[in-house]
Design an enzyme around this catalytic site. Structure first.
Site, short mmCIF file in Angstrom:
data_model
loop_
_atom_site.label_atom_id
_atom_site.label_comp_id
_atom_site.label_asym_id
_atom_site.label_seq_id
_atom_site.Cartn_x
_atom_site.Cartn_y
_atom_site.Cartn_z
N SER A 162 -2.58 104.36 -34.67
CA SER A 162 -1.59 103.65 -35.47
C SER A 162 -2.00 102.52 -36.38
O SER A 162 -3.24 102.00 -36.17
CB SER A 162 -0.52 103.19 -34.57
OG SER A 162 -0.99 101.98 -33.98
N LYS B 98 -0.30 94.03 -23.35
CA LYS B 98 0.78 94.50 -23.03
C LYS B 98 1.14 95.79 -22.58
O LYS B 98 2.18 96.06 -21.85
CB LYS B 98 1.92 93.76 -23.58
CG LYS B 98 2.13 94.42 -24.97
CD LYS B 98 3.39 93.75 -25.57
CE LYS B 98 3.69 94.58 -27.00
NZ LYS B 98 4.26 95.70 -26.95
N ASP B 99 0.33 96.70 -23.08
CA ASP B 99 0.42 98.12 -22.93
C ASP B 99 -0.13 98.68 -21.61
O ASP B 99 -0.02 99.75 -21.04
CB ASP B 99 0.05 99.01 -24.06
CG ASP B 99 0.91 98.73 -25.27
OD1 ASP B 99 1.93 98.58 -25.07
OD2 ASP B 99 0.33 99.06 -26.46
N SER C 133 12.56 97.63 -25.59
CA SER C 133 12.20 97.00 -24.26
C SER C 133 13.24 96.28 -23.52
O SER C 133 14.14 95.79 -24.00
CB SER C 133 11.29 95.50 -24.77
OG SER C 133 11.25 94.89 -24.01
N ARG D 200 13.05 94.15 -21.34
CA ARG D 200 13.01 92.73 -21.25
C ARG D 200 13.67 92.07 -22.44
O ARG D 200 14.11 91.10 -22.18
CB ARG D 200 11.49 92.35 -21.07
CG ARG D 200 10.77 90.78 -21.24
CD ARG D 200 9.62 90.78 -21.67
NE ARG D 200 9.02 91.42 -22.97
CZ ARG D 200 9.49 90.89 -23.95
NH1 ARG D 200 9.89 89.73 -24.19
NH2 ARG D 200 8.88 91.39 -25.28
N ARG D 201 13.48 92.53 -23.53
CA ARG D 201 13.94 91.89 -24.67
C ARG D 201 15.59 92.03 -24.69
O ARG D 201 16.22 91.01 -25.03
CB ARG D 201 13.35 92.57 -26.16
CG ARG D 201 12.06 92.24 -26.29
CD ARG D 201 11.48 92.94 -27.73
NE ARG D 201 10.19 92.63 -28.04
CZ ARG D 201 9.32 93.35 -28.51
NH1 ARG D 201 9.68 94.75 -28.58
NH2 ARG D 201 8.03 93.04 -28.58
N THR E 274 7.56 102.63 -38.87
CA THR E 274 8.58 103.49 -38.53
C THR E 274 9.79 102.81 -38.26
O THR E 274 11.10 103.07 -38.59
CB THR E 274 8.24 104.46 -37.35
OG1 THR E 274 7.11 105.23 -37.69
CG2 THR E 274 9.29 105.38 -37.07
N ARG E 275 9.83 101.59 -37.48
CA ARG E 275 11.05 101.16 -37.06
C ARG E 275 11.43 100.30 -38.30
O ARG E 275 12.91 100.21 -38.28
CB ARG E 275 10.66 99.97 -35.96
CG ARG E 275 10.14 100.83 -34.59
CD ARG E 275 9.86 99.93 -33.28
NE ARG E 275 9.34 100.64 -32.08
CZ ARG E 275 9.60 100.43 -30.97
NH1 ARG E 275 10.20 99.13 -30.78
NH2 ARG E 275 8.80 100.90 -30.07
#
Length: 301
Positions: A16, A78-79, A123, A125-126, A148-149
């Site tokens: 990516s 974090k992944d 997420s 969490r978010r 993409t987002r």
């Protein structure tokens, strides 16, 4: 297969745009040490659209490490699961980028969004923390890399999207942000903003090169955050947040457990020496568990 003295170091990375920026950062660091290195791109199950489970952006990179195809694997920390497979270890973390979350919006900051505005956010969490601020918005799943987002936002599928500030900055897209959330508003995921290098146990040169790149304040901080996550039995798909920072010889760790609807939260803080990072993370997790965090983690929207 250990790395021979003059052998080119092969760096495993996802393909990516953000992953490549991060891998090139590692490549440049190695070149400053006079080390020859090149990238080897590996497609993970997460890249193929399999988003369920833990470690979907990590597994194939780790398999390549274990087979000896690469000497170092570059990850967004974090992944990564909180436990590595036998034979592998996280050898270092680079200096952390901005750990906060950001809103990119077509309709202004969070407080100005109209009721039922469509907010793309993948997420839990978010979403949980944003629901605590704006429960009247529609939080919708979103997938894909940062570009993409953003295209999905521009096409009108969403009114706003929430992204990690570190990723936007690394892609030189800071100018797209509408709002950067404070740590009081949205506490980050454990390890957010940190790049990790994983190596094989016993590969002495790869381990030494990685450790030469280690940023110790970030190392102690993420060690505490991940110990907090591990003690709670969570992963990146549950509403657990933590953030630690080192100032001088003191480490301060904030931890949060929140229900998916954002209505009930337990938050705590602990302070100690950086060398006590893991014990501090475990201690605050145990404190929140004693206050009922386990029940919150089992809650549903």
């Amino acid at each position: 297969m250990g790395v021979m003295r003059h052998q080119t170091v092969i760096i495993g990375t996802r393909g990516s745009p953000l992953a490549l920026v991060q891998a090139h950062q590692v490549l440049r660091h190695l070149e400053t040490l006079g080390v020859s290195a090149r990238l080897h791109i590996i497609r993970t199950s997460g890249d193929r659209g399999h988003r369920g489970g833990v470690g979907v952006f990590v597994k194939e990179l780790e398999e390549a490490l274990l087979r000896g195809e690469v000497h170092l694997a570059v990850h967004s920390l974090k992944d990564m699961p909180t436990q590595q497979p036998p034979g592998l270890r996280v050898a270092c973390v680079l200096e952390r980028a901005d750990p906060r979350d950001a809103l990119v919006s077509r309709l202004g900051p969070l407080e100005h969004l109209p009721p039922h505005a469509r907010v793309g956010c993948g997420s839990p969490r978010r979403i949980a923390q944003l629901r605590a601020i704006r429960p009247d918005l529609d939080y919708l799943p979103i997938s894909g890399n940062v570009d993409t987002r953003l295209r999905k936002l521009e096409s009108g599928q969403y009114d706003a999207v929430v992204l990690a500030m570190a990723g936007l900055a690394r892609l030189q897209l800071e100018g797209r942000t509408t709002q950067v959330f404070s740590l009081a508003q949205v506490l980050p995921a454990p390890g957010q903003g940190a790049i990790a290098l994983e190596v094989r146990e016993g590969d002495a040169r790869a381990l030494r090169l990685a450790q030469d790149l280690n940023h110790w304040p970030t190392w102690w901080s993420v060690l505490a955050e991940r110990a907090f996550l591990r003690a709670l039995g969570g992963g990146c798909r549950v509403p657990i947040a933590s953030y630690a920072q080192v100032q001088g010889n003191r480490l301060t760790l904030d931890g949060l457990v929140i229900t998916p609807d954002g209505q009930t939260a337990l938050r705590g803080q602990v302070e100690g020496r950086p060398e006590e990072a893991e014990a501090l993370g475990t201690a605050i997790a145990q404190r929140l568990l004693a206050q009922g965090a386990g029940h919150l983690l089992g809650a549903r929207v």
